[in-house]
Design a protein around this motif. Structure first.
Motif, short mmCIF file in Angstrom:
data_model
loop_
_atom_site.label_atom_id
_atom_site.label_comp_id
_atom_site.label_asym_id
_atom_site.label_seq_id
_atom_site.Cartn_x
_atom_site.Cartn_y
_atom_site.Cartn_z
N GLY A 238 0.81 -1.22 0.00
CA GLY A 238 0.00 0.00 0.00
C GLY A 238 0.83 1.26 0.00
N ARG A 239 0.25 2.35 0.49
CA ARG A 239 0.94 3.63 0.54
C ARG A 239 2.08 3.64 1.55
N GLY A 240 2.04 2.71 2.50
CA GLY A 240 3.08 2.65 3.51
C GLY A 240 4.45 2.29 2.96
N LEU A 241 4.50 1.88 1.71
CA LEU A 241 5.79 1.54 1.12
C LEU A 241 6.73 2.74 1.10
N ASP A 242 6.18 3.94 1.00
CA ASP A 242 7.01 5.15 1.07
C ASP A 242 7.81 5.19 2.36
N ARG A 243 7.17 4.83 3.47
CA ARG A 243 7.87 4.86 4.75
C ARG A 243 8.97 3.80 4.81
N SER A 244 8.71 2.64 4.22
CA SER A 244 9.75 1.61 4.20
C SER A 244 10.97 2.09 3.42
N ILE A 245 10.73 2.75 2.29
CA ILE A 245 11.84 3.28 1.48
C ILE A 245 12.58 4.36 2.25
N ALA A 246 11.84 5.24 2.93
CA ALA A 246 12.47 6.32 3.68
C ALA A 246 13.27 5.79 4.87
N ALA A 247 12.84 4.63 5.43
CA ALA A 247 13.53 4.05 6.58
C ALA A 247 14.78 3.28 6.18
N ARG A 263 -3.12 -4.77 -1.84
CA ARG A 263 -2.26 -5.47 -2.79
C ARG A 263 -1.67 -4.52 -3.84
N GLU A 264 -2.15 -3.30 -3.89
CA GLU A 264 -1.62 -2.32 -4.83
C GLU A 264 -0.78 -1.31 -4.07
N ALA A 265 0.51 -1.32 -4.33
CA ALA A 265 1.43 -0.41 -3.65
C ALA A 265 1.72 0.79 -4.53
#
Length: 338
Positions: A238-247, A263-265
């Motif tokens: 989902g949209r939380g993938l941005d935070r994973s990349i930033a972390a 299921r759609e990021a």
């Protein structure tokens, strides 16, 4: 034998106890008397009819362990009496993924393990060491292998590196255990404060409670001196993938292992490119990977994370328990209890 079919319809009501003929092994096959099976998020999606339009009825659940009771012609690697765990991707014996290797999977489209007796390919079962219980072994094929392959096969984790893990579910719990065993620093996020202690019990060095730190990526940066984690295990999508990349540190890797949110990021490409982050999908692995995981657990005397054990015929209750997302580790069904 007794088995549970996933029949037409959606939801737990589609899980139906049935009587089926006992299976017999063909050449290169074995028959396993099941002792335990465990649930994955994939099973919930299949039960709800939202994962894939597989033909029904079929035997659900992909993860299981038991005892070999019969072998077919040409089988020498296992024998009756051996305790084994079944590989989830039955055609993926070794090497990397290909279309031919990853097409057949237990619990959809192929019959799964929710039956008293299961027929399996002999090269898709792995012996269970004496130190693991049947319930613990049943947690390994999807969650354990996915975490193992992400951390040690696709890209080997080194001692002293840092790993940020989302949550304490199946894959996440294995990632915490395995990363800690490998000498990494483990940072875990959790939605609920009640799981902070459990995350530390699994080996987390730092636990980020999302009610205190909703911008958990910033907290990871603080805990790593502004550098970011070497690896991030993303179970949500989902949209939380941005935070994973930033972390993630510059040049690090975000492992995509689930889609608990959606299921759609979607994510900011400029952020990923600026940090030169690798996005790598991980979805189970080969029988060889399963053997590697078993060896790693045995060598480190690590106990797979079991949240709760229930009788296999109470699968509907187990599904309800998993939907609550309050479990830490795996929910396991034990055979031999009515």
């Amino acid at each position: 034998m007794r088995a549970i079919h996933l029949t037409d319809g959606h939801g737990p009501e589609a899980l139906t106890l049935v009587e089926l003929p006992d299976p017999a092994p063909g050449p290169g096959e074995v028959v396993v008397r099941m002792r335990a099976a465990s649930l994955n998020n994939r099973d919930l999606l299949l039960i709800d009819g939202t994962y894939a339009p597989f033909r029904r009825p079929f035997l659900p659940l992909s993860d299981g362990a038991g005892e070999v009771v019969a072998t077919g012609a040409g089988v020498a690697r296992v024998a009756p009496g051996d305790r084994v765990v079944l590989s989830y991707v039955t055609g993926w014996v070794a090497g990397g993924p290909t279309d031919e290797r990853v097409g057949r999977r237990l619990g959809g489209p192929d019959d799964g393990v929710l039956a008293e007796l299961v027929r399996a390919r002999a090269d898709a079962v792995v012996r269970v060491p004496a130190g693991l219980s049947d319930e613990e072994a049943a947690t390994l094929p999807i969650a354990g292998v996915t975490a193992y392959r992400a951390l040690f096969v696709d890209e080997r984790l080194a001692p002293g590196q840092s790993v940020a893990v989302q949550g304490t579910g199946g894959v996440a719990s294995f990632a915490i255990l395995l990363a800690k065993q490998a000498g990494a620093r483990v940072i875990v996020t959790t939605r609920t404060r009640e799981k902070v202690g459990r995350a530390r019990d699994l080996g987390a060095d730092e636990v980020i409670a999302l009610d205190e730190h909703p911008a958990w990526d910033q907290r990871v940066l603080e805990l790593t001196g502004g550098r970011g984690a070497d690896r991030v295990i993303d179970v949500a999508g989902g949209r939380g993938l941005d935070r994973s990349i930033a972390a993630c540190r510059t040049g690090g890797t975000v492992h995509l292992v689930g889609f608990l949110d959606t299921r759609e990021a979607s994510f900011d490409l400029t952020l990923a490119m600026r940090r030169v982050v690798t996005l790598r999908a991980a979805s189970a692995g080969s029988s060889e990977d399963l053997e590697g995981l078993v060896r790693a657990l045995a060598s480190g005397n690590v106990r797979p994370p079991v949240d709760q054990v229930m009788p296999w015929t109470e699968v509907r209750a187990a599904v309800a328990r998993m939907r609550e997302r309050r479990h830490v580790g795996k929910i396991v069904l034990r055979f031999g209890a009515a």
